[in-house]
Design a protein around this motif. Sequence first.
Motif, short mmCIF file in Angstrom:
data_model
loop_
_atom_site.label_atom_id
_atom_site.label_comp_id
_atom_site.label_asym_id
_atom_site.label_seq_id
_atom_site.Cartn_x
_atom_site.Cartn_y
_atom_site.Cartn_z
N GLN A 122 0.86 -1.17 0.00
CA GLN A 122 0.00 0.00 0.00
C GLN A 122 0.90 1.23 0.00
O GLN A 122 1.92 1.26 0.68
N ARG A 125 -1.90 4.83 1.72
CA ARG A 125 -3.00 4.30 2.50
C ARG A 125 -2.43 3.37 3.58
O ARG A 125 -1.60 2.52 3.28
N THR A 128 -7.14 1.13 6.49
CA THR A 128 -8.29 1.69 5.76
C THR A 128 -8.25 3.22 5.73
O THR A 128 -9.22 3.86 5.37
N THR A 129 -7.10 3.79 6.14
CA THR A 129 -6.99 5.25 6.23
C THR A 129 -6.12 5.80 5.11
O THR A 129 -4.99 5.32 4.90
N TRP A 130 -6.64 6.80 4.40
CA TRP A 130 -5.86 7.42 3.34
C TRP A 130 -4.79 8.33 3.91
O TRP A 130 -5.01 9.02 4.91
N ASN A 132 -2.61 11.50 2.94
CA ASN A 132 -2.51 12.57 1.95
C ASN A 132 -1.03 12.99 1.83
O ASN A 132 -0.43 13.39 2.83
N TYR A 172 -2.65 1.78 -4.40
CA TYR A 172 -3.04 3.05 -3.77
C TYR A 172 -1.98 4.13 -3.97
O TYR A 172 -1.77 4.97 -3.08
N PHE A 175 -4.64 9.48 -4.90
CA PHE A 175 -5.58 10.06 -3.94
C PHE A 175 -6.86 9.24 -3.97
O PHE A 175 -7.10 8.47 -4.90
N SER A 176 -7.70 9.43 -2.97
CA SER A 176 -8.89 8.58 -2.85
C SER A 176 -9.94 8.89 -3.92
O SER A 176 -10.73 8.03 -4.29
N ASN A 181 -9.57 14.22 0.27
CA ASN A 181 -8.51 13.39 -0.29
C ASN A 181 -8.69 13.14 -1.79
O ASN A 181 -8.10 12.21 -2.34
N TYR A 231 -7.76 11.31 -9.01
CA TYR A 231 -6.81 10.47 -8.28
C TYR A 231 -5.36 10.96 -8.33
O TYR A 231 -4.51 10.42 -7.64
#
Length: 255
Positions: A122, A125, A128-130, A132, A172, A175-176, A181, A231
């Motif tokens: 990953q 990320r 489960t947390t993005w 930035n 990942y 960006f989300s 994000n 993204y």
Amino acid sequence: TSGGKILVDKFSRDKDGSASKTVRYGSYQRIPEDGNEWKITSQATRRIRNYDVLPNGIWVWSTHIDDWMEGDFQLLKDMKEKGYHHILLNYNAFDDEAKAVKTRQLIAAAKENGVKIHAWMQTFREGTTWVNPIENLGGGQGRYKQEEFDRIIAKAARYIDDFDVDGIHLDYVRFSGVGVNAAYANNYSNGVTAGGAINEFCRQLREYIDSRLEGVIVSAALMTGNTLYYYGQEPSQMGKYIDILMPMSYKYYSN
């Protein structure tokens, strides 16, 4: 033959203009081996035939390692026989100490059987947390978070140094696409942009890897659609540093 030496192949620098360009640790070769076109690649296919890419790979969760080790790695051998030359192994197989022992055994068996193991990690990320990669400094100013680049590159370095993986796969690396994000929410008047952050990270990772070890394959998962706006992924720029770009297509999935 010439002067007692065997002429394997030749090219004309004037005719094949791309021959004047080089890449660090790269190779200039016919692809395919008996074709007419010369190409620059970042990987030299030493002792094997030249291919654009051996394209078939499979993503493997760390929870499946035992399955791959059963019967003297029979599943690994079966998948190689079916044409799967690459395994993208989830990062937890390296980060979990108990699983890491088996991971080393799987990597050794893969090398013996001509299969490449890529550390599937990953990027921006954590769980489960993005994460930035840009900090909002206020007043329309932003900065790239070098500390985050360094943290992720250090992880990739550990997978290469401690496990001798053949490649790094960046999941990942984007960006989300939503809210604070989303890429479009992270473009600043001082020239710091979401696309710039992704490209700069890819550049730094590529240069770091090339400075340490020759031949490590770097791949990245790509979103589809307006990738730059949502993204921060700009394939034409990422492709300067990433060997393989993998567009993702989902079946039975919706937002």
